[in-house]
Design an enzyme around this catalytic site. Structure first.
Site, mmCIF file in Angstrom:
data_model
loop_
_atom_site.group_PDB
_atom_site.id
_atom_site.type_symbol
_atom_site.label_atom_id
_atom_site.label_comp_id
_atom_site.label_asym_id
_atom_site.label_seq_id
_atom_site.Cartn_x
_atom_site.Cartn_y
_atom_site.Cartn_z
ATOM 1 N N THR A 150 0.843 -1.206 0.000
ATOM 2 C CA THR A 150 0.000 0.000 0.000
ATOM 3 C C THR A 150 0.873 1.249 0.000
ATOM 4 O OG1 THR A 150 -1.386 -1.321 1.496
ATOM 5 C CG2 THR A 150 -2.140 0.903 0.997
ATOM 6 N N GLY A 193 5.768 -6.575 6.882
ATOM 7 C CA GLY A 193 6.852 -6.447 5.902
ATOM 8 C C GLY A 193 8.220 -6.358 6.567
ATOM 9 N N GLU A 205 9.637 1.983 10.919
ATOM 10 C CA GLU A 205 8.278 2.534 10.819
ATOM 11 C C GLU A 205 7.891 3.227 12.127
ATOM 12 O OE1 GLU A 205 6.347 -0.526 7.558
ATOM 13 O OE2 GLU A 205 6.208 -1.030 9.657
HETATM 14 C C1 5RP Z 1 5.561 -3.354 6.874
HETATM 15 C C2 5RP Z 1 4.211 -3.015 7.354
HETATM 16 C C3 5RP Z 1 3.157 -2.797 6.326
HETATM 17 O O1 5RP Z 1 2.637 -1.534 6.489
HETATM 18 C C4 5RP Z 1 2.089 -3.821 6.508
HETATM 19 O O2 5RP Z 1 2.668 -5.102 6.453
HETATM 20 C C5 5RP Z 1 1.012 -3.690 5.430
HETATM 21 O O3 5RP Z 1 1.508 -4.132 4.206
HETATM 22 P P1 5RP Z 1 0.661 -4.076 2.884
HETATM 23 O O4 5RP Z 1 0.432 -2.636 2.583
HETATM 24 O O5 5RP Z 1 1.538 -4.757 1.862
HETATM 25 O O6 5RP Z 1 -0.624 -4.812 3.111
HETATM 26 O O7 5RP Z 1 3.934 -2.888 8.528
HETATM 27 O O8 5RP Z 1 6.440 -3.621 7.938
#
Ligand code: 5RP
Length: 249
Positions: free
Chosen positions: A38, A107, A113
Site C-alpha cells: 500500500t 513487511g 516505521e
Molecule cells: C511493513 C508493514 C506494512 O505496512 C504492513 O505489512 C502492510 O503491508 P501491505 O500494505 O503490503 O498490506 O507494517 O512492515
C-alpha cells in the site's frame, strides 16, 4: 491463502487509499514514507506528482525497499539527523482497530516505521478493507529481536501466550529472515489482544527485543477503502467520506 480475485480487489482498494492520501500532502512538507504494497502505491503516486512539479517535498523512507523506490522516482530524500521531524508519515498496517491502534511489521520494517511515526506530527494509515478489525490480534504480532537474545525472547513471549515463530527468509526457507538492521523477526500468534497497552508494556521489558509491532496512539487518521470508497477513520469517530475531509495535518 487469499484467492487471486480477492487479492486484485484488495490491491485496487490499496491504490484508492494511496490516491486519497495525496490530499494530505502539502507543498514544502517533510514526509515519512512507509513500507509494504500500500505504501509502495503511495510512493509511486507521490513520485508522479513530484515529477510533474506539482509538489516540492522531501522524504525519508522506513525501509531500504521504499528508499530505493523513492530514489528511482526522483523523490528528494533526507538522511536522519538531529531535530528532524516529519509533517506527515503515510504508511500501511496489518491491522487497525476503531481507536486506530495498529499491528505493523508484516513487511519486517516495524522498527524504522515506529521511529518515523514517532518523529511525525501526523501519521496517516492507508489500508484496504481487510485491515480494519474490531480487536487486534488475528494477525501475528511481529517483533524485531537481536540474534543473541533469541532463545530468551522466545521463552518470554511464550510465557505471555504469544506462540512465537521465527520468520524465515522468503527466498530460502532454511534461513532466518533479517530486518534492514540485520536483526531477526519473530511473529507471535496471540490470536486476540484484549489489552494491547499492557502487552506492549510487558514486551518492552524483555531484553534483546528491539521493537514490537504494536503502534498505540500513534495514528491520527486512517484511510480505509470499502465498497470502492475511501473513508477517513479517526480514533473513536464515525467514518467520513475522504472527499468531504478538509482537516489539514
Ligand atoms: C511493513 C508493514 C506494512 O505496512 C504492513 O505489512 C502492510 O503491508 P501491505 O500494505 O503490503 O498490506 O507494517 O512492515
Amino acid at each position: 491463502m487469499i484467492p487471486t480475485k480477492d487479492k486484485e480487489l484488495l490491491d485496487q482498494e490499496k491504490q484508492l487509499a494511496a490516491q486519497a492520501a495525496l490530499q494530505w500532502v502539502r507543498d514544502g512538507m517533510l514526509v515519512g514514507l512507509g513500507t509494504g504494497s500500500t505504501a509502495a502505491h503511495f510512493i509511486r503516486l507521490l513520485g508522479e506528482v513530484v515529477k510533474a512539479g506539482k509538489l516540492r517535498i522531501q522524504a525519508t523512507a522506513t525501509s531500504v525497499a521504499s528508499e530505493t523506490l523513492a530514489r528511482q522516482l526522483g523523490i528528494p530524500l533526507v538522511e536522519p539527523h538531529r531535530g528532524l521531524r516529519f509533517d506527515l508519515t503515510v504508511d500501511g498496517a496489518d491491522e487497525l482497530d476503531p481507536q486506530l491502534n495498529l499491528i505493523k511489521g508484516g513487511g519486517g520494517a516495524l522498527l524504522r516505521e515506529k521511529v518515523l511515526a514517532t518523529a511525525s506530527d501526523y501519521m496517516l494509515v492507508i489500508a484496504d478493507s481487510s485491515k480494519a478489525v474490531a480487536q487486534l490480534g488475528q494477525f501475528p504480532l511481529p517483533l524485531e529481536v537481536v540474534s543473541f537474545a533469541l532463545p530468551w525472547v522466545l521463552d518470554a513471549v511464550a510465557d505471555l501466550g504469544g506462540n512465537p515463530v521465527v520468520r524465515m527468509d522468503k527466498n530460502d526457507p532454511n534461513k532466518y529472515a533479517h530486518s534492514d538492521q540485520g536483526n531477526l523477526l519473530v511473529d507471535c500468534h496471540f490470536n486476540h489482544l484484549p489489552n494491547p497497552t499492557e502487552l506492549a508494556r510487558q514486551l518492552e521489558t524483555i531484553p534483546g527485543l528491539v521493537e514490537h509491532g504494536l503502534f498505540l496512539g500513534l495514528a491520527r487518521a486512517a484511510l480505509v477503502v470499502r465498497g470502492g470508497q475511501a473513508q477517513v477513520l479517526r480514533p473513536g469517530s464515525a467514518p467520513q467520506p475522504a472527499t468531504d475531509f478538509t482537516e489539514l495535518p
